[in-house]
Design a protein around this motif. Structure first.
Motif, PDB file in Angstrom:
ATOM      1  N   ILE A 103      57.086   1.368   2.147  1.00 64.17           N
ATOM      2  CA  ILE A 103      57.912   2.428   2.142  1.00 64.17           C
ATOM      3  C   ILE A 103      58.883   2.507   3.125  1.00 64.17           C
ATOM      4  CG2 ILE A 103      56.112   4.010   3.335  1.00 64.17           C
ATOM      5  CD1 ILE A 103      56.996   6.127   1.046  1.00 64.17           C
ATOM      6  N   ASP A 104      58.525   1.914   4.123  1.00 60.99           N
ATOM      7  CA  ASP A 104      59.224   1.797   5.275  1.00 60.99           C
ATOM      8  C   ASP A 104      60.149   0.520   5.350  1.00 60.99           C
ATOM      9  OD1 ASP A 104      60.413   1.719   7.978  1.00 60.99           O
ATOM     10  OD2 ASP A 104      58.639   2.217   9.005  1.00 60.99           O
ATOM     11  N   PRO A 105      61.536   0.862   5.352  1.00 60.29           N
ATOM     12  CA  PRO A 105      62.527  -0.313   5.247  1.00 60.29           C
ATOM     13  C   PRO A 105      62.590  -1.338   6.333  1.00 60.29           C
ATOM     14  CG  PRO A 105      63.610   1.580   5.466  1.00 60.29           C
ATOM     15  CD  PRO A 105      62.379   1.980   5.374  1.00 60.29           C
ATOM     16  N   LEU A 106      62.148  -0.826   7.422  1.00 60.28           N
ATOM     17  CA  LEU A 106      62.371  -1.571   8.579  1.00 60.28           C
ATOM     18  C   LEU A 106      61.175  -2.459   8.960  1.00 60.28           C
ATOM     19  CD1 LEU A 106      64.261   0.575  11.209  1.00 60.28           C
ATOM     20  CD2 LEU A 106      65.138  -1.151   9.547  1.00 60.28           C
ATOM     21  N   VAL A 107      59.979  -2.327   8.218  1.00 58.74           N
ATOM     22  CA  VAL A 107      58.797  -3.112   8.339  1.00 58.74           C
ATOM     23  C   VAL A 107      58.829  -4.633   8.020  1.00 58.74           C
ATOM     24  CG1 VAL A 107      56.358  -3.500   8.241  1.00 58.74           C
ATOM     25  CG2 VAL A 107      57.283  -1.121   8.625  1.00 58.74           C
ATOM     26  N   ASP A 108      58.605  -5.623   8.860  1.00 56.24           N
ATOM     27  CA  ASP A 108      58.810  -6.948   8.261  1.00 56.24           C
ATOM     28  C   ASP A 108      57.567  -7.643   7.793  1.00 56.24           C
ATOM     29  OD1 ASP A 108      59.316  -9.757   8.249  1.00 56.24           O
ATOM     30  OD2 ASP A 108      60.797  -9.658   9.981  1.00 56.24           O
ATOM     31  N   LEU A 109      57.366  -7.428   6.484  1.00 51.17           N
ATOM     32  CA  LEU A 109      56.204  -7.891   5.893  1.00 51.17           C
ATOM     33  C   LEU A 109      56.382  -8.735   4.812  1.00 51.17           C
ATOM     34  CD1 LEU A 109      55.616  -5.914   3.439  1.00 51.17           C
ATOM     35  CD2 LEU A 109      54.870  -4.374   5.141  1.00 51.17           C
ATOM     36  N   ASN A 110      55.520  -9.441   4.292  1.00 45.23           N
ATOM     37  CA  ASN A 110      55.353 -10.015   3.014  1.00 45.23           C
ATOM     38  C   ASN A 110      54.284  -9.673   2.170  1.00 45.23           C
ATOM     39  OD1 ASN A 110      54.826 -12.285   0.874  1.00 45.23           O
ATOM     40  ND2 ASN A 110      56.568 -13.351   1.617  1.00 45.23           N
ATOM     41  N   VAL A 111      53.996  -9.007   1.373  1.00 51.23           N
ATOM     42  CA  VAL A 111      52.834  -8.484   0.635  1.00 51.23           C
ATOM     43  C   VAL A 111      52.236  -9.482  -0.245  1.00 51.23           C
ATOM     44  CG1 VAL A 111      51.844  -6.854  -1.129  1.00 51.23           C
ATOM     45  CG2 VAL A 111      53.696  -6.318   0.246  1.00 51.23           C
ATOM     46  N   GLU A 112      52.912 -10.441  -0.813  1.00 47.60           N
ATOM     47  CA  GLU A 112      52.259 -11.706  -1.491  1.00 47.60           C
ATOM     48  C   GLU A 112      51.439 -12.641  -0.611  1.00 47.60           C
ATOM     49  OE1 GLU A 112      51.670 -11.504  -4.715  1.00 47.60           O
ATOM     50  OE2 GLU A 112      52.779  -9.616  -4.761  1.00 47.60           O
ATOM     51  N   LYS A 113      52.190 -12.980   0.572  1.00 50.39           N
ATOM     52  CA  LYS A 113      51.654 -13.661   1.495  1.00 50.39           C
ATOM     53  C   LYS A 113      50.686 -13.147   2.333  1.00 50.39           C
ATOM     54  CE  LYS A 113      55.325 -17.068   1.609  1.00 50.39           C
ATOM     55  NZ  LYS A 113      56.320 -18.078   2.362  1.00 50.39           N
ATOM     56  N   GLN A 114      50.537 -11.736   2.414  1.00 52.03           N
ATOM     57  CA  GLN A 114      49.648 -11.098   3.122  1.00 52.03           C
ATOM     58  C   GLN A 114      49.923 -11.113   4.616  1.00 52.03           C
ATOM     59  OE1 GLN A 114      45.696  -9.720   1.865  1.00 52.03           O
ATOM     60  NE2 GLN A 114      45.881 -11.431   0.257  1.00 52.03           N
ATOM     61  N   ALA A 115      51.096 -11.021   4.979  1.00 52.50           N
ATOM     62  CA  ALA A 115      51.568 -11.317   6.355  1.00 52.50           C
ATOM     63  C   ALA A 115      52.620 -10.368   6.995  1.00 52.50           C
ATOM     64  CB  ALA A 115      52.301 -12.696   6.505  1.00 52.50           C
ATOM     65  N   ILE A 116      52.473  -9.987   8.215  1.00 51.27           N
ATOM     66  CA  ILE A 116      53.452  -8.913   8.792  1.00 51.27           C
ATOM     67  C   ILE A 116      53.720  -9.040  10.206  1.00 51.27           C
ATOM     68  CG2 ILE A 116      51.191  -7.360   9.558  1.00 51.27           C
ATOM     69  CD1 ILE A 116      53.047  -4.901   8.982  1.00 51.27           C
ATOM     70  N   LYS A 117      54.762  -9.010  10.609  1.00 53.19           N
ATOM     71  CA  LYS A 117      55.367  -9.170  11.931  1.00 53.19           C
ATOM     72  C   LYS A 117      55.299  -7.633  12.674  1.00 53.19           C
ATOM     73  CE  LYS A 117      58.325 -12.955  11.020  1.00 53.19           C
ATOM     74  NZ  LYS A 117      59.552 -13.391  11.097  1.00 53.19           N
ATOM     75  N   LEU A 118      54.418  -7.520  13.639  1.00 55.02           N
ATOM     76  CA  LEU A 118      54.124  -6.054  14.287  1.00 55.02           C
ATOM     77  C   LEU A 118      55.148  -5.984  15.575  1.00 55.02           C
ATOM     78  CD1 LEU A 118      50.359  -5.957  14.412  1.00 55.02           C
ATOM     79  CD2 LEU A 118      52.123  -4.870  12.369  1.00 55.02           C
ATOM     80  N   PRO A 119      56.020  -4.965  15.657  1.00 56.34           N
ATOM     81  CA  PRO A 119      56.645  -4.679  16.909  1.00 56.34           C
ATOM     82  C   PRO A 119      55.750  -3.759  17.686  1.00 56.34           C
ATOM     83  CG  PRO A 119      57.507  -3.446  14.948  1.00 56.34           C
ATOM     84  CD  PRO A 119      56.299  -4.063  14.591  1.00 56.34           C
ATOM     85  N   ILE A 120      55.169  -4.176  18.677  1.00 53.67           N
ATOM     86  CA  ILE A 120      53.968  -3.275  19.498  1.00 53.67           C
ATOM     87  C   ILE A 120      54.083  -3.430  20.892  1.00 53.67           C
ATOM     88  CG2 ILE A 120      52.108  -3.626  17.380  1.00 53.67           C
ATOM     89  CD1 ILE A 120      50.855  -5.614  19.310  1.00 53.67           C
ATOM     90  N   ILE A 121      53.717  -2.513  21.602  1.00 54.70           N
ATOM     91  CA  ILE A 121      53.821  -2.515  23.022  1.00 54.70           C
ATOM     92  C   ILE A 121      52.453  -2.691  23.747  1.00 54.70           C
ATOM     93  CG2 ILE A 121      54.689  -0.806  25.045  1.00 54.70           C
ATOM     94  CD1 ILE A 121      56.994  -1.795  22.793  1.00 54.70           C
ATOM     95  N   VAL A 122      52.426  -3.454  24.447  1.00 56.63           N
ATOM     96  CA  VAL A 122      51.117  -3.792  25.177  1.00 56.63           C
ATOM     97  C   VAL A 122      51.395  -3.846  26.748  1.00 56.63           C
ATOM     98  CG1 VAL A 122      49.034  -5.533  25.679  1.00 56.63           C
ATOM     99  CG2 VAL A 122      50.166  -5.358  23.218  1.00 56.63           C
ATOM    100  N   GLU A 123      50.566  -3.117  27.501  1.00 58.50           N
ATOM    101  CA  GLU A 123      50.924  -2.918  28.941  1.00 58.50           C
ATOM    102  C   GLU A 123      52.439  -2.756  29.087  1.00 58.50           C
ATOM    103  OE1 GLU A 123      48.765  -6.351  30.071  1.00 58.50           O
ATOM    104  OE2 GLU A 123      47.117  -5.349  30.520  1.00 58.50           O
ATOM    105  N   ASN A 124      52.965  -1.981  28.505  1.00 61.16           N
ATOM    106  CA  ASN A 124      54.526  -1.678  28.589  1.00 61.16           C
ATOM    107  C   ASN A 124      55.418  -2.826  28.121  1.00 61.16           C
ATOM    108  OD1 ASN A 124      53.962   1.007  29.738  1.00 61.16           O
ATOM    109  ND2 ASN A 124      53.499   0.130  31.650  1.00 61.16           N
ATOM    110  N   ASN A 125      54.868  -3.850  27.692  1.00 59.99           N
ATOM    111  CA  ASN A 125      56.003  -5.059  27.160  1.00 59.99           C
ATOM    112  C   ASN A 125      55.866  -4.988  25.702  1.00 59.99           C
ATOM    113  OD1 ASN A 125      56.322  -6.047  29.975  1.00 59.99           O
ATOM    114  ND2 ASN A 125      54.142  -6.844  29.756  1.00 59.99           N
ATOM    115  N   PRO A 126      57.422  -5.072  25.165  1.00 64.57           N
ATOM    116  CA  PRO A 126      57.428  -5.133  23.528  1.00 64.57           C
ATOM    117  C   PRO A 126      56.899  -6.565  23.206  1.00 64.57           C
ATOM    118  CG  PRO A 126      59.395  -5.160  24.920  1.00 64.57           C
ATOM    119  CD  PRO A 126      58.422  -4.968  25.769  1.00 64.57           C
ATOM    120  N   LEU A 127      55.991  -6.715  22.104  1.00 58.85           N
ATOM    121  CA  LEU A 127      55.683  -7.972  21.705  1.00 58.85           C
ATOM    122  C   LEU A 127      55.938  -7.955  20.159  1.00 58.85           C
ATOM    123  CD1 LEU A 127      52.164  -8.120  23.412  1.00 58.85           C
ATOM    124  CD2 LEU A 127      54.103  -8.876  24.460  1.00 58.85           C
TER     125      LEU A 127
END
Length: 288
Positions: A22-46
């Motif tokens: 439902i979120d148009p900006l989430v980078d994922l592939n449902v069929e391949k069951q894969a996702i690229k996460l934009p996360i912050i760990v210890e103040n660093n974007p990963l």
């Protein structure tokens, strides 16, 4: 970094990713069951790749990132997002002794997935207040693509410092209402100036977090409950003000009208301490 994570099944990653489409900006592939996460760990974007390589009953995930990262801190953040440390079979077994047994049989193994960053969760929840879902995600998309940033092709929310520097007029150009623009900017100022520490909220009880958040202009009970659920990953929330949950109960129990809030509270008392999962499954049931 590359790491495999083995879980106790069931775990329906396919269904979890379907919910995220439902979120148009989430980078994922449902069929391949894969996702690229934009996360912050210890103040660093990963940017972290998460790929399901196992099965529904024997899930196995590959975690990959090209960024330098503290592995323990990264895994703690992935556990916050995906709840890998909470076996879903325990949740399923608990609900088999409740009126929602059939619902949990139908959706067995559907995980509860949190938003990818705490700040993004709070901003999204404020933006989504009293909007239909289509426009809510469109407005959030405009907000992110105008003031956020991309890393390795993946969109990140803007920082609190960036949003705190904006004017109401700038957000109004994106079709924010006057008040919602004020709420987003003023809350971001609290965070940027150190008067609201979202990470520190992890150490407080649900009631304490609720009390701190509802004191902020523009944050009511529904917004605070959604942040507790989708930000902090708390497992015992049941936002009775949510229209989707009201309609989910109406559909599941085949009621003529939406239930009164007092009745919802009485019903949900039997679903403690996992009312968040009841909320999630009722939302999903409404969409079937």
């Amino acid at each position: 970094m590359g790491k495999q994570v083995f879980l106790k099944g069931p775990y329906n990653f396919y269904q979890a990713l379907k919910r995220l489409t439902i979120d148009p900006l989430v980078d994922l592939n449902v069929e391949k069951q894969a996702i690229k996460l934009p996360i912050i760990v210890e103040n660093n974007p990963l940017v972290v790749h998460v790929i399901q390589q196992g099965t529904f009953e024997e899930p196995r995930f590959m975690i990959q990132t090209e960024d330098t990262v503290n592995e323990a801190a990264l895994m703690a953040e992935l556990n916050r997002i995906f709840h890998w440390d909470k076996p879903l079979e325990d949740i399923y077994t608990f609900f088999q002794a409740t009126e929602l047994a059939a619902l949990f049989q139908e959706l067995r193994g559907t995980p509860f997935v949190c938003d990818f960053t705490l700040y993004g969760c709070l901003m999204k929840t404020i933006i989504h207040q009293q909007l239909n879902m289509t426009f809510a995600y469109e407005l959030t998309k405009r907000f992110i693509t105008t003031y956020g940033f991309k890393k390795k092709g993946v969109w990140f929310y803007p920082t609190a410092d960036r949003v705190a520097s904006l004017s109401v007029a700038e957000l109004r150009e994106l079709q924010f209402s006057q008040r919602k623009a004020e709420y987003v900017i003023d809350t971001s100022k609290l965070i940027a100036e150190g008067n609201l520490n979202l990470e520190a909220l992890k150490n407080f009880s649900d009631e304490e977090v609720m009390d701190k958040l509802v004191r902020i202009r523009g944050i009511g009970r529904w917004t605070a409950e959604c942040f507790l659920m989708f930000g902090l990953g708390r497992l015992d929330l049941f936002p009775v003000q949510d229209i989707g949950i009201q309609n989910g109960i109406k559909k599941y129990y085949q009621l003529d009208k939406k239930p009164e809030k007092e009745k919802m509270l009485e019903m949900s008392s039997h679903w403690k301490p996992y009312r968040t999962y009841a909320s999630l499954y009722l939302w999903d049931y409404l969409e079937t």
